[in-house]
Write a protein that holds these residues in place. Structure first.
Motif, mmCIF file in Angstrom:
data_model
loop_
_atom_site.group_PDB
_atom_site.id
_atom_site.type_symbol
_atom_site.label_atom_id
_atom_site.label_comp_id
_atom_site.label_asym_id
_atom_site.label_seq_id
_atom_site.Cartn_x
_atom_site.Cartn_y
_atom_site.Cartn_z
ATOM 1 N N GLY A 196 19.632 2.173 -39.028
ATOM 2 C CA GLY A 196 20.609 2.007 -40.102
ATOM 3 C C GLY A 196 21.152 3.352 -40.556
ATOM 4 O O GLY A 196 22.351 3.496 -40.815
ATOM 5 N N PHE A 197 20.264 4.350 -40.631
ATOM 6 C CA PHE A 197 20.695 5.698 -41.012
ATOM 7 C C PHE A 197 21.709 6.238 -40.003
ATOM 8 O O PHE A 197 22.764 6.750 -40.383
ATOM 9 C CB PHE A 197 19.481 6.627 -41.098
ATOM 10 C CG PHE A 197 19.844 8.036 -41.447
ATOM 11 C CD1 PHE A 197 20.063 8.407 -42.764
ATOM 12 C CD2 PHE A 197 19.988 8.990 -40.446
ATOM 13 C CE1 PHE A 197 20.412 9.716 -43.088
ATOM 14 C CE2 PHE A 197 20.343 10.288 -40.761
ATOM 15 C CZ PHE A 197 20.557 10.653 -42.081
ATOM 16 N N LYS A 198 21.403 6.116 -38.722
ATOM 17 C CA LYS A 198 22.326 6.586 -37.681
ATOM 18 C C LYS A 198 23.661 5.858 -37.769
ATOM 19 O O LYS A 198 24.720 6.486 -37.666
ATOM 20 C CB LYS A 198 21.715 6.366 -36.296
ATOM 21 C CG LYS A 198 20.552 7.259 -35.974
ATOM 22 C CD LYS A 198 19.972 6.883 -34.612
ATOM 23 C CE LYS A 198 18.720 7.663 -34.305
ATOM 24 N NZ LYS A 198 18.122 7.238 -33.005
ATOM 25 N N ASP A 199 23.593 4.547 -37.943
ATOM 26 C CA ASP A 199 24.827 3.771 -38.039
ATOM 27 C C ASP A 199 25.636 4.162 -39.275
ATOM 28 O O ASP A 199 26.859 4.302 -39.204
ATOM 29 C CB ASP A 199 24.515 2.273 -38.057
ATOM 30 C CG ASP A 199 23.986 1.760 -36.719
ATOM 31 O OD1 ASP A 199 24.175 2.437 -35.687
ATOM 32 O OD2 ASP A 199 23.378 0.666 -36.719
ATOM 33 N N GLY A 200 24.965 4.348 -40.401
ATOM 34 C CA GLY A 200 25.665 4.758 -41.619
ATOM 35 C C GLY A 200 26.288 6.130 -41.469
ATOM 36 O O GLY A 200 27.432 6.357 -41.861
ATOM 37 N N LEU A 233 25.204 -4.430 -37.822
ATOM 38 C CA LEU A 233 23.906 -5.111 -37.774
ATOM 39 C C LEU A 233 24.013 -6.401 -36.964
ATOM 40 O O LEU A 233 23.103 -6.739 -36.202
ATOM 41 C CB LEU A 233 23.381 -5.396 -39.185
ATOM 42 C CG LEU A 233 22.011 -6.084 -39.257
ATOM 43 C CD1 LEU A 233 20.932 -5.238 -38.576
ATOM 44 C CD2 LEU A 233 21.647 -6.350 -40.705
ATOM 45 N N ASN A 234 25.135 -7.114 -37.101
ATOM 46 C CA ASN A 234 25.338 -8.335 -36.311
ATOM 47 C C ASN A 234 25.368 -8.026 -34.819
ATOM 48 O O ASN A 234 24.829 -8.781 -34.010
ATOM 49 C CB ASN A 234 26.637 -9.038 -36.723
ATOM 50 C CG ASN A 234 26.572 -9.570 -38.132
ATOM 51 O OD1 ASN A 234 25.510 -9.880 -38.648
ATOM 52 N ND2 ASN A 234 27.728 -9.651 -38.776
ATOM 53 N N GLU A 265 22.795 -9.532 -32.063
ATOM 54 C CA GLU A 265 23.187 -10.180 -30.806
ATOM 55 C C GLU A 265 22.496 -9.527 -29.622
ATOM 56 O O GLU A 265 21.977 -10.211 -28.738
ATOM 57 C CB GLU A 265 24.702 -10.101 -30.616
ATOM 58 C CG GLU A 265 25.476 -11.109 -31.412
ATOM 59 C CD GLU A 265 26.967 -11.029 -31.113
ATOM 60 O OE1 GLU A 265 27.354 -10.771 -29.954
ATOM 61 O OE2 GLU A 265 27.743 -11.225 -32.066
ATOM 62 N N ALA A 266 22.518 -8.196 -29.593
ATOM 63 C CA ALA A 266 21.898 -7.475 -28.478
ATOM 64 C C ALA A 266 20.391 -7.704 -28.450
ATOM 65 O O ALA A 266 19.800 -7.875 -27.374
ATOM 66 C CB ALA A 266 22.199 -5.981 -28.587
ATOM 67 N N VAL A 302 14.389 -9.802 -33.952
ATOM 68 C CA VAL A 302 15.286 -9.993 -35.087
ATOM 69 C C VAL A 302 15.280 -8.698 -35.889
ATOM 70 O O VAL A 302 14.219 -8.213 -36.290
ATOM 71 C CB VAL A 302 14.822 -11.173 -35.971
ATOM 72 C CG1 VAL A 302 15.713 -11.311 -37.192
ATOM 73 C CG2 VAL A 302 14.807 -12.460 -35.170
ATOM 74 N N PRO A 303 16.460 -8.112 -36.118
ATOM 75 C CA PRO A 303 16.508 -6.858 -36.881
ATOM 76 C C PRO A 303 15.953 -7.029 -38.293
ATOM 77 O O PRO A 303 16.100 -8.087 -38.905
ATOM 78 C CB PRO A 303 17.993 -6.522 -36.942
ATOM 79 C CG PRO A 303 18.614 -7.287 -35.822
ATOM 80 C CD PRO A 303 17.782 -8.520 -35.659
ATOM 81 N N ASN A 304 15.348 -5.969 -38.806
ATOM 82 C CA ASN A 304 14.895 -5.939 -40.192
ATOM 83 C C ASN A 304 16.106 -5.515 -41.025
ATOM 84 O O ASN A 304 16.396 -4.320 -41.172
ATOM 85 C CB ASN A 304 13.738 -4.952 -40.350
ATOM 86 C CG ASN A 304 13.214 -4.888 -41.765
ATOM 87 O OD1 ASN A 304 13.935 -5.163 -42.721
ATOM 88 N ND2 ASN A 304 11.949 -4.506 -41.909
#
Length: 175
Positions: free
Chosen positions: A38-42, A51-52, A56-57, A64-66
């Motif tokens: 999440g940090f990297k994505d942000g 996150l979706n 899916e991946a 299931v992602p946290n």
């Protein structure tokens, strides 16, 4: 240690080494630290929709992602992304803004973004003028008659004046 790793990850993201385009492989899904992801994505300016894509991946791997850990990490990453300097780089690169920043941070980001967009526009216009000048100079060289050379000579002077206005992106570069 985690903070140092996050700063290292942010440095890579901010310098463009990590593009954030590909999502996770099944192997990565099994071992990922969702807060770190999440940090990297942000820090890369990813929207909540990212996150979706991870979900899916990772469904292929039965993971299931946290979501809460990912969201908390993304919020931290967005603090690095939502600054004027990053906005400037994004605008200069002509990347679309996904409206991920909010409040005063968004105002700072957008100020930089608009400046970057304006500079990208000026650079494009300068390159267009330079290309036009090169074509006009080639046409002048190939001109057979005195009238053609005079017409292309006038065009070359006009284009050089246009380039002078945009050189250094000073006053008058939006013409």
């Amino acid at each position: 240690m985690v903070t140092a790793m996050r700063l290292s990850a942010a440095a890579l993201i901010l310098t463009g080494v990590l593009t954030g385009c590909a999502t996770l492989s099944p192997e990565e899904c099994r071992v990922v630290d969702w807060s770190e992801q999440g940090f990297k994505d942000g820090a890369a300016g990813a929207s909540e929709g990212r996150l979706n894509a991870h979900a899916e991946a990772c469904a292929k791997a039965g993971v299931v992602p946290n979501a809460s850990a990912w969201s908390a990490g993304r919020a931290e990453g967005l603090r690095l992304y939502c600054v004027a300097e990053i906005g400037y780089r994004e605008g200069l690169a002509e990347r679309p803004y996904a409206r991920v920043c909010s409040g005063p941070a968004e105002a700072d980001f957008l100020a930089g973004y608009r400046t970057g967009e304006a500079e990208a526009y000026a650079r494009r216009r300068y390159q267009e003028a330079l290309d036009d000048l090169r074509r006009a100079e080639a046409a002048y060289s190939a001109a057979g008659s005195k009238e053609e050379r005079a017409r292309w000579g006038f065009e070359i002077r006009r284009l050089r004046a246009r380039l002078d206005r945009v050189d250094g992106f000073g006053p008058g570069w939006f013409w």
